[in-house]
Structures are given as C-alpha cells and as structure tokens.
Motif scaffolding. Structure first.
Motif, mmCIF file in Angstrom:
data_model
loop_
_atom_site.group_PDB
_atom_site.id
_atom_site.type_symbol
_atom_site.label_atom_id
_atom_site.label_comp_id
_atom_site.label_asym_id
_atom_site.label_seq_id
_atom_site.Cartn_x
_atom_site.Cartn_y
_atom_site.Cartn_z
ATOM 1 N N ASP A 106 -2.869 -58.910 13.318
ATOM 2 C CA ASP A 106 -1.533 -58.336 12.619
ATOM 3 C C ASP A 106 -1.356 -57.130 14.062
ATOM 4 O O ASP A 106 -0.299 -56.631 14.330
ATOM 5 C CB ASP A 106 -1.927 -57.651 11.595
ATOM 6 N N LEU A 107 -2.510 -56.401 14.090
ATOM 7 C CA LEU A 107 -2.224 -55.166 14.995
ATOM 8 C C LEU A 107 -1.809 -55.674 16.668
ATOM 9 O O LEU A 107 -0.841 -54.973 16.989
ATOM 10 C CB LEU A 107 -3.517 -54.503 15.208
ATOM 11 N N VAL A 108 -2.399 -56.648 17.147
ATOM 12 C CA VAL A 108 -2.045 -57.254 18.253
ATOM 13 C C VAL A 108 -0.515 -57.717 18.459
ATOM 14 O O VAL A 108 0.189 -57.230 19.239
ATOM 15 C CB VAL A 108 -2.822 -58.233 18.818
ATOM 16 N N THR A 109 -0.238 -58.375 17.318
ATOM 17 C CA THR A 109 1.221 -58.901 17.452
ATOM 18 C C THR A 109 2.267 -57.687 16.933
ATOM 19 O O THR A 109 3.149 -57.751 17.595
ATOM 20 C CB THR A 109 1.422 -60.105 16.578
ATOM 21 N N TYR A 110 1.775 -56.782 16.359
ATOM 22 C CA TYR A 110 2.637 -55.688 15.892
ATOM 23 C C TYR A 110 2.997 -55.038 17.305
ATOM 24 O O TYR A 110 3.970 -54.623 17.595
ATOM 25 C CB TYR A 110 2.025 -54.857 15.069
ATOM 26 N N PHE A 179 -1.889 -61.467 24.545
ATOM 27 C CA PHE A 179 -1.967 -60.120 24.933
ATOM 28 C C PHE A 179 -2.136 -59.942 26.199
ATOM 29 O O PHE A 179 -1.391 -59.073 26.807
ATOM 30 C CB PHE A 179 -2.722 -59.486 23.777
ATOM 31 N N CYS A 180 -3.417 -60.579 26.513
ATOM 32 C CA CYS A 180 -3.495 -60.209 28.056
ATOM 33 C C CYS A 180 -2.990 -60.680 29.108
ATOM 34 O O CYS A 180 -2.523 -60.128 30.017
ATOM 35 C CB CYS A 180 -5.140 -60.802 28.171
ATOM 36 N N LEU A 181 -2.698 -62.055 28.848
ATOM 37 C CA LEU A 181 -1.656 -62.686 29.810
ATOM 38 C C LEU A 181 -0.385 -62.030 30.062
ATOM 39 O O LEU A 181 0.432 -61.909 31.030
ATOM 40 C CB LEU A 181 -1.097 -64.319 29.306
#
Lengths: 210, 60
Positions: A106-110, A179-181
């Motif tokens: 959730d945090l990453v996609t937010y 996220f990294c890409l």
C-alpha cells in the motif's frame, strides 16, 4: 551512488529520522475520500495518536481510502494537500512499525500515485532517503529466512486477495520491483539488477520469474 | 516480474524509443489494482532487459 538489494538489510535509521524531522505531525487531520451523505469525516487519529499505536487495519483502511482520493479526486485541492502531507508524515512510522507485507505494498503504490513523474528534491536527501526506506523495505530481515523469502511473505492471507485474481505471485515483490524500475537511474539499475540476481532463494527466483 | 516484462522485451529493444514510456503491469499494482499504468524511463527497462539476458534469465 550504487543501489542494491541485500536480503536481511534493516531500514536506514538515519533516513527514517530525516523523514520524521522534515515532516512533523500535521496540525489538521486529513478528510476521508469516499463517503455518502452531507457529512465528511476526518481521520483524527493522524493528529492525535502515535502512528505506531494505531492497529494495522486502521492504517490499511486509511491508505486505501485516501490513496483512492489521490488518484480519483485530483481537483480537491484542500484534501489533496492534507493527504499528501499526511502520507509524508506517516511514511517513516508505518514502514518501520508494521511488518505486514501488504501494508508495504500500500505504501509503495501510494507513493507511486503521489509521484508519477519521479522523486522530487523536497529536501536534499529526500530521494536517497526514500530509496533507503520505502525502496529497500522488501529486504527487511522480517521478510527473509535463510537467504530466501520468509514463509511470512509467502502466505497469501490478505482478506481482499481476490482483488488480485491470482495467488501465483506476491504483489509486494512486483510492486517493489516496479518501484525500483521507475525511480532508479540507468546506472543504478545495473547495480540493483546485479544484486537481485545474486539472491539465491528458490522462492525468490519463483517470484522473480512468475 | 519476468512474466510481466517478457512480452515487453521486444518492444524495448526497438531503436529510437522516447525516453518516457507508459507500461501496464499485467495484474495492476496495489490494492484493487489501483495502478494500471506506470510511466518509466525506456533506458531503465532496456538496461533491465540487458541484465536479464546477461544473467541468462531471458529466453527467446
């Protein structure tokens, strides 16, 4: 600066502290995003409760509701401002305190909703601090066991699992890699790739290839 | 991840791609598939694919 993933690496405490210093507790609570009727409620726990003391479901509900608001209500300037700021305030606490991998998703996609164009220089070390916390959280010791993904992260126990329509990969591994890409620079991609290919875990390889 | 990017391999090997590319993760990302489109640098994806090949994770 090279960026690598190494299983069992704890979050960068200095980066977490800098995030907390730059985004102190807001004075006004963020509003709920989705509601029916004339009355809009507010997430008062954000301003009157220690974020590490709210239960996981409360944090998850908040991120899912306001994350939807970030995406679908871009013209609500007042709400957008509070949602955006509150996320920056909550991030170091939630990423550190909650070891549920799907809250990490959730945090990453937010964050990806907040910053579709790249990570800004909100303060000098902001980009690196995000990479060393949110971008590296999948490597936390809790998520690994004997050099492989831990049984914990392999359990597909999210109650809304049907939302993904598959049980064949872990959504957080996929989100963390996108996220990294998305946010790394080409020279950082090289060292990051070298590091992820050095991870030998069977379950890790399964998730990488699935 | 490999499965999601496999269909993109050929695309990102094309010449003269714009730097900024939008791709669509197969299952979407996040709760309720909240993110269906991710914008990223094509040279990042090209480097990722190059590394997949060099480490023999790619097969044609």
């Amino acid at each position: 600066m090279s960026f690598v993933w190494k299983p069992g690496t704890p979050l960068d405490e200095a980066a977490l502290d800098r995030l907390k210093q730059h985004f102190p507790k807001p004075s006004e609570p963020p509003p709920e995003a989705w509601f029916m009727g004339n009355k809009q409620n507010y997430y008062t726990w954000v301003v009157d409760t220690d974020p590490t003391e709210v239960d996981y479901r409360t944090a998850e509900t908040y991120l899912q509701d306001t994350g939807g608001g970030i995406k679908y209500f871009p013209d609500l300037e007042f709400a957008q401002q509070r949602w955006r700021y509150s996320f920056h305030y909550l991030l170091p606490y939630l990423v550190q305190h909650y070891d549920k991998y799907y809250l990490l998703e959730d945090l990453v996609t937010y964050f990806m909703l907040l910053y579709p164009e790249g990570i800004p220089d909100t303060y000098t070390e902001f980009r690196q601090d995000i990479l060393d916390t949110l971008g590296s959280a999948i490597m936390r010791p809790h998520f690994w066991h004997n050099g492989d993904l831990s049984p914990f992260i392999r359990e597909h126990d999210r109650t809304s699992w049907d939302a993904y329509s598959t049980v064949f990969f872990s959504p957080i591994v996929s989100s963390a890699m996108y996220f990294c890409l998305k946010y790394l620079k080409p020279d950082e991609i090289k060292t990051w790739c070298e590091s992820i290919f050095e991870i030998n875990g069977t379950h890790w390889h399964y998730h990488l290839l699935s | 991840m490999y499965g999601e990017t496999h269909t993109l391999l050929g695309f990102f090997e094309k010449e003269n791609l714009p730097l900024d590319i939008a791709i669509h993760p197969g299952e979407g990302l996040g709760p309720n598939r909240r993110i269906s489109t991710v914008r990223m640098r094509s040279d990042n994806m090209r480097m990722f694919i190059k590394m997949l090949k060099e480490n023999r994770i790619y097969y044609p």
